[in-house]
Design a protein around this motif. Structure first.
Motif, PDB file in Angstrom:
ATOM      1  N   ALA A 101       0.828  -1.213   0.000  1.00 35.11           N
ATOM      2  CA  ALA A 101       0.000   0.000   0.000  1.00 35.11           C
ATOM      3  C   ALA A 101       0.861   1.260   0.000  1.00 35.11           C
ATOM      4  O   ALA A 101       0.591   2.221  -0.737  1.00 35.11           O
ATOM      5  CB  ALA A 101      -0.921  -0.001   1.226  1.00 35.11           C
ATOM      6  N   LEU A 102       1.916   1.238   0.812  1.00 35.49           N
ATOM      7  CA  LEU A 102       2.773   2.431   0.900  1.00 35.49           C
ATOM      8  C   LEU A 102       3.550   2.638  -0.389  1.00 35.49           C
ATOM      9  O   LEU A 102       3.699   3.774  -0.867  1.00 35.49           O
ATOM     10  CB  LEU A 102       3.728   2.292   2.085  1.00 35.49           C
ATOM     11  CG  LEU A 102       3.059   2.463   3.450  1.00 35.49           C
ATOM     12  CD1 LEU A 102       3.956   1.953   4.563  1.00 35.49           C
ATOM     13  CD2 LEU A 102       2.706   3.926   3.695  1.00 35.49           C
ATOM     14  N   TYR A 109      -1.295  11.866   4.462  1.00 35.09           N
ATOM     15  CA  TYR A 109      -1.353  11.157   3.190  1.00 35.09           C
ATOM     16  C   TYR A 109      -2.536  10.180   3.219  1.00 35.09           C
ATOM     17  O   TYR A 109      -3.538  10.401   2.567  1.00 35.09           O
ATOM     18  CB  TYR A 109      -0.027  10.440   2.952  1.00 35.09           C
ATOM     19  CG  TYR A 109       0.248  10.035   1.533  1.00 35.09           C
ATOM     20  CD1 TYR A 109       1.434   9.396   1.176  1.00 35.09           C
ATOM     21  CD2 TYR A 109      -0.675  10.268   0.522  1.00 35.09           C
ATOM     22  CE1 TYR A 109       1.689   9.022  -0.119  1.00 35.09           C
ATOM     23  CE2 TYR A 109      -0.429   9.894  -0.784  1.00 35.09           C
ATOM     24  CZ  TYR A 109       0.759   9.264  -1.095  1.00 35.09           C
ATOM     25  OH  TYR A 109       1.016   8.873  -2.376  1.00 35.09           O
ATOM     26  N   PHE A 110      -2.431   9.120   3.966  1.00 37.60           N
ATOM     27  CA  PHE A 110      -3.567   8.234   4.162  1.00 37.60           C
ATOM     28  C   PHE A 110      -3.295   7.368   5.387  1.00 37.60           C
ATOM     29  O   PHE A 110      -2.178   7.293   5.867  1.00 37.60           O
ATOM     30  CB  PHE A 110      -3.832   7.354   2.932  1.00 37.60           C
ATOM     31  CG  PHE A 110      -2.677   6.438   2.536  1.00 37.60           C
ATOM     32  CD1 PHE A 110      -1.776   6.821   1.568  1.00 37.60           C
ATOM     33  CD2 PHE A 110      -2.535   5.192   3.122  1.00 37.60           C
ATOM     34  CE1 PHE A 110      -0.720   5.992   1.199  1.00 37.60           C
ATOM     35  CE2 PHE A 110      -1.481   4.351   2.757  1.00 37.60           C
ATOM     36  CZ  PHE A 110      -0.571   4.755   1.797  1.00 37.60           C
ATOM     37  N   HIS A 170      -9.034  -3.798   2.302  1.00 35.08           N
ATOM     38  CA  HIS A 170      -8.021  -2.760   2.479  1.00 35.08           C
ATOM     39  C   HIS A 170      -8.765  -1.475   2.814  1.00 35.08           C
ATOM     40  O   HIS A 170      -9.430  -0.896   1.963  1.00 35.08           O
ATOM     41  CB  HIS A 170      -7.190  -2.585   1.199  1.00 35.08           C
ATOM     42  CG  HIS A 170      -6.451  -3.822   0.816  1.00 35.08           C
ATOM     43  ND1 HIS A 170      -5.511  -3.864  -0.176  1.00 35.08           N
ATOM     44  CD2 HIS A 170      -6.504  -5.086   1.293  1.00 35.08           C
ATOM     45  CE1 HIS A 170      -5.015  -5.083  -0.286  1.00 35.08           C
ATOM     46  NE2 HIS A 170      -5.617  -5.847   0.590  1.00 35.08           N
ATOM     47  N   TYR A 178      -8.863   2.364   3.811  1.00 39.17           N
ATOM     48  CA  TYR A 178      -8.059   3.580   3.707  1.00 39.17           C
ATOM     49  C   TYR A 178      -8.871   4.745   4.284  1.00 39.17           C
ATOM     50  O   TYR A 178     -10.101   4.768   4.170  1.00 39.17           O
ATOM     51  CB  TYR A 178      -7.760   3.922   2.241  1.00 39.17           C
ATOM     52  CG  TYR A 178      -6.760   3.029   1.551  1.00 39.17           C
ATOM     53  CD1 TYR A 178      -7.150   1.835   0.955  1.00 39.17           C
ATOM     54  CD2 TYR A 178      -5.417   3.405   1.466  1.00 39.17           C
ATOM     55  CE1 TYR A 178      -6.226   1.022   0.312  1.00 39.17           C
ATOM     56  CE2 TYR A 178      -4.488   2.596   0.813  1.00 39.17           C
ATOM     57  CZ  TYR A 178      -4.902   1.409   0.247  1.00 39.17           C
ATOM     58  OH  TYR A 178      -3.984   0.605  -0.401  1.00 39.17           O
ATOM     59  N   LEU A 216      -0.236   7.840   8.511  1.00 39.66           N
ATOM     60  CA  LEU A 216       0.700   8.851   8.024  1.00 39.66           C
ATOM     61  C   LEU A 216       0.113  10.213   8.373  1.00 39.66           C
ATOM     62  O   LEU A 216      -0.798  10.696   7.701  1.00 39.66           O
ATOM     63  CB  LEU A 216       0.892   8.718   6.509  1.00 39.66           C
ATOM     64  CG  LEU A 216       1.389   7.350   6.039  1.00 39.66           C
ATOM     65  CD1 LEU A 216       1.398   7.278   4.525  1.00 39.66           C
ATOM     66  CD2 LEU A 216       2.777   7.073   6.583  1.00 39.66           C
ATOM     67  N   THR A 231      -1.288   1.467   9.420  1.00 39.73           N
ATOM     68  CA  THR A 231      -0.319   2.471   8.978  1.00 39.73           C
ATOM     69  C   THR A 231      -0.996   3.829   9.061  1.00 39.73           C
ATOM     70  O   THR A 231      -2.066   4.023   8.475  1.00 39.73           O
ATOM     71  CB  THR A 231       0.109   2.209   7.515  1.00 39.73           C
ATOM     72  OG1 THR A 231       0.684   0.913   7.428  1.00 39.73           O
ATOM     73  CG2 THR A 231       1.119   3.243   7.055  1.00 39.73           C
ATOM     74  N   LEU A 237      -6.628   8.357  -4.031  1.00 39.79           N
ATOM     75  CA  LEU A 237      -7.002   7.241  -3.148  1.00 39.79           C
ATOM     76  C   LEU A 237      -8.336   6.625  -3.533  1.00 39.79           C
ATOM     77  O   LEU A 237      -8.629   5.497  -3.162  1.00 39.79           O
ATOM     78  CB  LEU A 237      -7.038   7.718  -1.685  1.00 39.79           C
ATOM     79  CG  LEU A 237      -5.666   7.927  -1.053  1.00 39.79           C
ATOM     80  CD1 LEU A 237      -5.780   8.697   0.257  1.00 39.79           C
ATOM     81  CD2 LEU A 237      -4.966   6.600  -0.799  1.00 39.79           C
ATOM     82  N   GLY A 246       1.201   3.955  -2.977  1.00 37.47           N
ATOM     83  CA  GLY A 246       0.915   5.367  -2.698  1.00 37.47           C
ATOM     84  C   GLY A 246       2.068   6.256  -3.101  1.00 37.47           C
ATOM     85  O   GLY A 246       1.889   7.313  -3.707  1.00 37.47           O
ATOM     86  N   SER A 247       3.267   5.803  -2.767  1.00 37.30           N
ATOM     87  CA  SER A 247       4.480   6.536  -3.132  1.00 37.30           C
ATOM     88  C   SER A 247       4.590   6.663  -4.640  1.00 37.30           C
ATOM     89  O   SER A 247       4.917   7.726  -5.172  1.00 37.30           O
ATOM     90  CB  SER A 247       5.670   5.730  -2.625  1.00 37.30           C
ATOM     91  OG  SER A 247       6.609   6.527  -2.006  1.00 37.30           O
ATOM     92  N   PHE A 262      -4.032   3.293   6.650  1.00 35.53           N
ATOM     93  CA  PHE A 262      -4.297   2.020   5.978  1.00 35.53           C
ATOM     94  C   PHE A 262      -4.402   0.912   7.001  1.00 35.53           C
ATOM     95  O   PHE A 262      -3.586   0.809   7.915  1.00 35.53           O
ATOM     96  CB  PHE A 262      -3.149   1.724   4.997  1.00 35.53           C
ATOM     97  CG  PHE A 262      -3.210   0.358   4.369  1.00 35.53           C
ATOM     98  CD1 PHE A 262      -2.268  -0.615   4.667  1.00 35.53           C
ATOM     99  CD2 PHE A 262      -4.215   0.039   3.469  1.00 35.53           C
ATOM    100  CE1 PHE A 262      -2.314  -1.871   4.095  1.00 35.53           C
ATOM    101  CE2 PHE A 262      -4.266  -1.217   2.888  1.00 35.53           C
ATOM    102  CZ  PHE A 262      -3.311  -2.173   3.201  1.00 35.53           C
TER     103      PHE A 262
END
Lengths: 162, 215
Positions: A56-57, B56-57, B75, B77, B47, B45, B92, A60-61, B59
């Protein structure tokens, strides 16, 4: 939007290619995922609990760098490289639909990783193109029916699970 | 857009928690991470900025076994709510399977809630995905605060289209309504998937159970 799918045979082929890559490049692990971060295959060498977060990261990156590229009038940046003290990560786009995420350390070099990722992608590109947008019907090797279990809730609390 | 991995017998779904700044989107995920059994979830996660605003997001991966023979991986978000992060919100929403719209129930947040809902429609339009027909749950959060609009008023404001969606009252900081929201959106997303892909390669169709019908 309809779902897309990867068959068992395709999954095996990707897993074999990923395994070969990690040996050749002496990488710690390789994660193949789609641009949304969904993991297709992952070699050993990384905790399974971390692979989804990494996918996911990284996705996203990558999508952020795609926008950066657009601002700079570049079509796209094909790869990202993050250098740590002990562990590094290299992410490479595949057919604009997938990502190869390589985790490696001092046993190898970024140059070698780039070289073997490039070779792997070149060899597997027809397969990736086949998977991209593949319908469930095409990927299913036998009759498949999806049935929702309505007798219980999809998720339960820790207390309820005991 | 769901992804079926026959090699791992997994179906992957993407659910986005959307809403104005500080409405409780991240709090939803934090609560779920605490209470979902560890074998059914991955690492969370987050951020965020130094003042705990999503940068950012966030997760959180979850797993359910509700579709027989497959692991359903969700998943989850959250999007950053602040106006300057609109491009991140739009990115997203790519390939989303379901939306939880988290509204702040306080009277002085109604305009912000409405602006966020309009923003959601615009961002989905950029992918040519209409909001109508997408599995969606409304969450009226912060019901414990003193100056909140009544649920029927919020329902009138946010649920007045041709397609009415489920709306739940919630206090995310105490976990009230959070689990119900998750289970509802999960059932709606999976029911839609099963409806769309029930018979592949010739298996005869069966009548759809009432409880599985999406709203």
């Amino acid at each position: 939007m309809s779902a897309y799918a990867i068959s068992e045979e395709q999954s095996r082929a990707l897993r074999a290619a990923a395994g070969d890559f990690t040996i050749l490049a002496d990488a710690r692990a390789l994660i193949l995922c789609d641009c949304a971060g969904c993991v297709l295959v992952c070699t050993d060498g990384i905790e399974s609990a971390d692979t989804e977060s990494i996918g996911a990261l990284a996705a996203g990156s990558f999508v952020a760098t795609r926008e950066l590229a657009s601002i700079l009038n570049e079509k796209a940046f094909q790869s990202i490289y993050h250098q740590g003290e002990e562990t590094h990560i290299f992410v490479r786009s595949i057919a604009d639909a997938f990502l190869a995420i390589v985790i490696f350390d001092k046993r190898t070099t970024v140059g070698l990783v780039k070289l073997y990722v490039g070779k792997m992608i070149e060899a597997m590109l027809p397969l990736f193109r086949e998977i991209s947008g593949q319908s469930i019907r095409s990927a299913a090797c036998e009759s498949v029916g999806f049935e929702l279990d309505t007798a219980r809730e999809p998720f339960c609390r820790q207390a309820d699970a005991r | 857009m769901s992804f079926v991995n026959f090699g791992k017998r997994e179906i992957n779904f993407k659910v986005v928690y959307y809403g104005p700044p500080r409405s409780g989107k991240t709090t939803n995920l934090e609560y779920l991470h605490q209470v979902v059994p560890v074998e059914m979830r991955g690492a969370i996660t987050i951020l965020s900025t130094h003042d705990d605003r999503t940068l950012y997001f966030d997760f959180l991966p979850l797993q359910s076994n509700a579709i027989r023979g497959f692991a359903s991986r969700f998943h989850l978000y959250t999007v950053p709510g602040q106006p300057i992060y609109n491009e991140t919100r739009r990115l997203l929403l790519s390939a989303v399977d379901g939306i939880v719209f988290v509204a702040d129930s306080q009277w002085d947040q109604m305009e912000t809630n409405l602006a966020s809902l309009e923003n959601l429609k615009e961002n989905l339009n950029s992918y040519k995905v209409p909001l109508t027909g997408l599995p969606r749950v409304l969450q009226f959060n912060k019901r414990d605060l003193p100056s909140v609009a009544p649920p029927h008023y919020m329902d009138f404001l946010f649920n007045n289209g041709a397609e009415r969606v489920p709306a739940l009252e919630c206090v995310a900081t105490k976990g009230i309504g959070v689990f119900q929201t998750l289970n509802l959106i999960a059932k709606m997303v999976m029911a839609r998937f099963v409806r769309q892909h029930r018979t592949e390669v010739g298996k005869p169709a069966r009548p759809e159970p009432v409880a599985a019908r999406g709203v």
